[in-house]
Design a protein around this motif. Structure first.
Motif, PDB file in Angstrom:
ATOM      1  N   SER A 193       0.906  -1.069   0.187  1.00 44.84           N
ATOM      2  CA  SER A 193      -0.054   0.072   0.002  1.00 44.84           C
ATOM      3  C   SER A 193       1.000   1.131   0.004  1.00 44.84           C
ATOM      4  CB  SER A 193      -0.851  -0.036   1.313  1.00 44.84           C
ATOM      5  OG  SER A 193      -1.448  -1.150   1.186  1.00 44.84           O
ATOM      6  N   GLN A 198      -9.672  11.085  -1.168  1.00 47.02           N
ATOM      7  CA  GLN A 198      -8.697  10.213  -1.075  1.00 47.02           C
ATOM      8  C   GLN A 198      -9.437   8.755  -1.268  1.00 47.02           C
ATOM      9  OE1 GLN A 198      -5.778   8.274   1.782  1.00 47.02           O
ATOM     10  NE2 GLN A 198      -4.404   9.768   0.868  1.00 47.02           N
ATOM     11  N   THR A 199      -9.237   7.897  -2.544  1.00 52.82           N
ATOM     12  CA  THR A 199      -9.642   6.588  -2.468  1.00 52.82           C
ATOM     13  C   THR A 199      -8.712   5.790  -3.071  1.00 52.82           C
ATOM     14  OG1 THR A 199     -10.307   7.242  -4.815  1.00 52.82           O
ATOM     15  CG2 THR A 199     -12.014   7.380  -3.198  1.00 52.82           C
ATOM     16  N   ALA A 200      -8.859   4.516  -2.932  1.00 54.03           N
ATOM     17  CA  ALA A 200      -7.886   3.356  -3.149  1.00 54.03           C
ATOM     18  C   ALA A 200      -8.194   2.888  -4.707  1.00 54.03           C
ATOM     19  CB  ALA A 200      -7.510   2.321  -2.269  1.00 54.03           C
ATOM     20  N   TYR A 257      -3.341   4.668  -2.843  1.00 54.90           N
ATOM     21  CA  TYR A 257      -4.387   5.752  -2.354  1.00 54.90           C
ATOM     22  C   TYR A 257      -3.878   6.955  -3.048  1.00 54.90           C
ATOM     23  CZ  TYR A 257      -5.326   2.146   1.404  1.00 54.90           C
ATOM     24  OH  TYR A 257      -5.783   1.204   1.901  1.00 54.90           O
ATOM     25  N   GLN A 258      -4.899   7.637  -3.540  1.00 57.47           N
ATOM     26  CA  GLN A 258      -4.662   9.049  -4.239  1.00 57.47           C
ATOM     27  C   GLN A 258      -5.881   9.725  -4.210  1.00 57.47           C
ATOM     28  OE1 GLN A 258      -3.494   8.375  -8.449  1.00 57.47           O
ATOM     29  NE2 GLN A 258      -2.261  10.441  -8.282  1.00 57.47           N
ATOM     30  N   THR A 259      -5.531  11.117  -4.010  1.00 57.80           N
ATOM     31  CA  THR A 259      -6.708  12.142  -4.009  1.00 57.80           C
ATOM     32  C   THR A 259      -6.778  12.652  -5.370  1.00 57.80           C
ATOM     33  OG1 THR A 259      -6.079  12.730  -1.903  1.00 57.80           O
ATOM     34  CG2 THR A 259      -7.307  14.227  -3.101  1.00 57.80           C
ATOM     35  N   ILE A 287       0.831   5.870  -0.751  1.00 53.94           N
ATOM     36  CA  ILE A 287       0.017   7.147  -0.910  1.00 53.94           C
ATOM     37  C   ILE A 287       0.587   7.883  -2.057  1.00 53.94           C
ATOM     38  CG2 ILE A 287      -0.972   8.993   0.157  1.00 53.94           C
ATOM     39  CD1 ILE A 287      -0.803   7.613   2.831  1.00 53.94           C
ATOM     40  N   TYR A 302     -16.166   2.735  -3.997  1.00 54.69           N
ATOM     41  CA  TYR A 302     -16.465   1.975  -2.560  1.00 54.69           C
ATOM     42  C   TYR A 302     -17.972   1.732  -2.556  1.00 54.69           C
ATOM     43  CZ  TYR A 302     -11.704   2.780  -0.864  1.00 54.69           C
ATOM     44  OH  TYR A 302     -10.301   2.893  -0.681  1.00 54.69           O
TER      45      TYR A 302
END
Length: 760
Positions: free
Chosen positions: A534, A575-577, A588-590, A536, A676
């Protein structure tokens, strides 16, 4: 830069055009025994006997009416006293003595329910003491969460029908992060708050847009000394503590205060991941358990002073600081793909200085400067299932300097008309860096070192009209914004209509617009690693998000609230994955979405049974729509209905001893967030409060999220993406709070520093 200079010249010309500003008429109402009278209605009329404005006296008998009308007549009305009339052209009426009515009844006691909300100059003004009376409330922050429609979600306050809500103090926006603001409000006694003004569409002179709560703080008028000491113990898997105190000196012309608090917090977070990751046509089943702990020691300090001689304006200055000299963490991940260990550590510091001058006549001027700095280092080691290993050290840091200047002017024209205008001008400089040292293997991460300059220029103008059964206001703010190569002009309209067609009925229509900016770190082209799977990732070119919202509110008998609302947020970012298509990595990025839309209805129903039960039921139903056409080549356009119900109960067990119990809970149906699917969530909280030593000491115990269901299970089943995420462990917390007050609390309060865009 030429445009900014033109805006500055224009604002100076506006200020030079007028000499008068929004003035106030203030005074005190007393009886024949020289005791203050609460609840006196003071009505202002102009020379033609036309209604201008109205106010009510507070617990100290004091009142204040914002108006520049001179001369004027004041009518003092109270059921138990004879009506008095006062004609004057002064800003301070001094003490007005009322005489008991000759027709008043003796030996008759009439008990009624004190209204918790009044309509004042187009705003809903709540009496926080009345809202929190008899409840297990220890401070101003907890009292805010008891306001109708206000709730706490993920550590921030939200307002039903409006989403996020800004908290401002004495008509100026805070300049602290939400966490710092919450910490300071938790050290503030409720009786230091004169009232809380709830606005679904804040006027531009408050320098916030959208929904806001303005806390009006009591000002001292005599020599006094007061203070409070408090301590908290909380257990949420680990034991945590904090302690602090504040002291206040007041005098007729000046006041000063100092606040200090310190604490130690240790937190644990468990995240269970089940990622079915497809790479090059092959399915990889990745099961990872992330165990993240963090321990920090923090200090907060504030010192403020105000000089306000009668009739000569007000000068105030404040210094606020927060320090985290130790912030250590340990992140362990174990699973089918990789075993990782990371040990980050760092420190940060924030300093803020503010100066404000409010003259008797002329513009309200304020200057604010903030400096924030942080450093962090971490050593990470990854051992993959195929036998390969990577190890590296990373050093990162951030320095932010920000300065802003604002000026505000208002002119009253009689018959309830008022013109407001002003501006805010700001600059911020951000320096971010992240440097890697590889000890074994390698990654795709690159060193970054960037500087950003941000410029903002905002000018606004608006008018308002007070009439016998309500008020209307409209304004528009033009803003120029530049960050790096991003350049934008925006127009923000605001309008509010408040109408009371009959006693016990209130209708309010609101329209507002706003813009939200991402943090500086989110806009950097940098990658940070949670573990070997994981990460960011930053997003260069991330745009601010706009929002447009409207509310139609109906309130019956100052208690029962019914609302229809609509919120539209173009360029919404969050932010989502997502599972990378070219390697085994959960990123994970905005990112900016095309829009995030919500519309629905909200109902607030209070219920009181005798003197022992005070309940409030809040029901919300909404339709949410989220769309993004450029989400990693996986465009989505999704909608879902969502419902939420919350019930708060306060049970008065006894008055001697003063013992109160609380039982509250909520249930929220399943929701969506981008790709999601978020399961339903619910929580049950309980608490007890004991007040003793003539009200000076309080001891309370509270348990939040008793059954640990407040953090919902989330999953992704979208266009080949398959991910399960469970982070609901260790959400239960038990808190013990003790506070002791000394002296008398009659004074003013503070501004805060916004650091929401700082930090990594």
């Amino acid at each position: 830069m030429k445009r900014i200079l033109l805006l500055l010249v224009y604002s100076v010309a506006l200020l030079a055009a007028g000499r008068s500003s929004a003035q106030s008429v203030r005074g005190r109402v007393i009886d024949q025994a020289q005791q203050p009278i609460v609840g006196v209605a003071i009505v202002m009329l102009d020379a033609d006997s036309t209604y201008v404005a109205a106010a009510a006296s507070d617990a100290d008998g004091r009142f204040s009416i914002q108006s520049a009308v001179r001369p004027y007549r004041l009518l003092f009305q109270h059921l138990a006293y004879e009506m008095q009339t006062l004609a004057s052209d002064c800003d301070d009426t001094g003490e007005t003595e009322l005489h008991e009515s000759a027709n008043s009844l003796e030996a008759v006691v009439v008990e009624g329910e004190k209204p918790i909300v009044r309509v004042e100059q187009g705003r809903l003004a709540y009496d926080l003491e009345a809202v929190s009376k008899g409840k297990a409330v220890n401070n101003a922050y907890e009292a805010l969460a008891k306001l109708p429609g206000v709730s706490e979600q993920d550590g921030t306050l939200t307002l039903a029908g409006a989403g996020s809500v800004a908290v401002i103090l004495n008509g100026k926006p805070t300049t602290m992060s939400a966490e710092q603001l919450a910490s300071l409000l938790r050290s503030t006694p409720v009786d230091r708050i004169e009232k809380a003004e709830v606005m679904y569409s804040a006027p531009p002179q408050y320098h916030v847009r959208g929904a806001a709560i303005n806390l009006v703080l009591r000002r001292g008028s005599e020599h006094a000394f007061s203070g409070e000491v408090h301590g908290n113990y909380m257990n949420r898997f680990y034991s945590n503590w904090d302690a602090g105190g504040n002291i206040v000196f007041t005098a007729p012309k000046w006041s000063a205060e100092a606040i200090y608090s310190t604490g130690q917090v240790k937190a644990k977070r468990i995240i269970d991941l089940n990622s079915q990751h497809t790479l090059a046509g092959r399915l990889h089943e990745i099961i990872q358990n992330q165990n993240i702990t963090n321990e920090a020691t923090w200090h907060q300090l504030r010192a403020a002073a105000e000089y306000a001689p009668e009739g000569k304006g007000r000068l105030s200055a404040a210094y606020t600081a927060s320090f985290t000299p130790r912030n250590d963490g340990l992140s362990r991940a174990a699973g089918s793909l990789v075993n990782s260990v990371s040990s980050p550590s760092g420190d940060n510091a924030m300093h803020n200085a503010s100066l404000r001058y409010t003259p008797v006549s002329g513009p309200d001027l304020s200057l604010d400067y903030t400096r924030y700095s942080s450093t962090q280092s971490a050593a990470m080691q990854n051992r993959y299932a195929d036998g390969s290993e990577t190890a590296f050290d990373v050093l990162s840091g951030q320095t932010v300097d920000r300065i802003s200047f604002s000026l505000d002017q208002a002119h009253g024209f009689g018959k309830g008309w008022e013109l407001t205008y002003g501006g805010v001008f700001g600059w911020a400089g951000d320096h971010d860096y992240q440097h890697y040292t590889f000890r074994e293997g390698g990654t795709a991460a690159e060193n970054t070192d960037s500087h950003l300059d941000e410029y903002t220029a905002n000018l606004y103008a608006g008018f308002s009209k007070q009439f016998s059964k309500g008020s209307f206001s409209f304004s528009a703010a033009g803003e120029y914004y530049r960050l790096g190569r991003y350049d934008n002009w925006s127009l923000y309209p605001q309008a509010t209509l408040l109408w009371t067609p009959a006693e016990g009925h209130l209708l309010q229509l609101s329209l507002s617009s706003d813009k939200t900016y991402p943090s500086y770190w989110e806009m950097q082209e940098a990658t940070s690693y949670i573990d070997g799977y994981s990460e960011i990732r930053g997003t260069p070119g991330l745009r601010p998000s706009k929002s447009y919202s409207g509310q139609a509110l109906y309130m019956y008998k100052q208690k029962y609230t019914f609302m229809l609302f609509w919120n539209e947020m173009p360029d919404y970012f969050i932010q989502t994955a997502w599972q990378a298509p070219d390697r085994l990595a959960l990123v994970y990025q905005t990112l900016n979405w095309d829009t995030n839309r919500q519309w629905g209805a909200n109902v607030i129903l209070p219920l009181r049974i005798g003197k022992w039960l005070d309940s409030r039921l809040t029901l919300t139903g909404l339709r949410m729509t989220q769309r993004c056409d450029t989400f990693h080549d996986m465009a989505f356009d999704r909608s879902k209905w969502l419902g939420r119900g919350a019930l708060d109960n306060t049970i008065r067990m006894s008055r001697k001893p003063d013992l109160t119990l609380e039982l509250s809970g909520y249930y929220q149906t399943a929701a969506i967030q981008g790709t999601y699917d978020v399961d339903a969530s619910w929580s049950v909280d309980a608490g007890a409060k004991w007040t003793f030593d003539k009200g000076r000491a309080t001891l309370s115990v509270r348990c939040n999220d008793i059954f640990e269901h407040s953090l919902p299970f989330a999953k992704v089943r979208y266009r080949g993406q398959y991910l399960d995420m469970d982070s609901g462990a260790y959400t239960r917390s038990v808190t013990v709070h003790f506070a002791y007050r000394f002296g008398s609390y009659k004074e003013k309060k503070h501004r805060k520093v916004d650091t929401s865009r700082f930090g990594h």
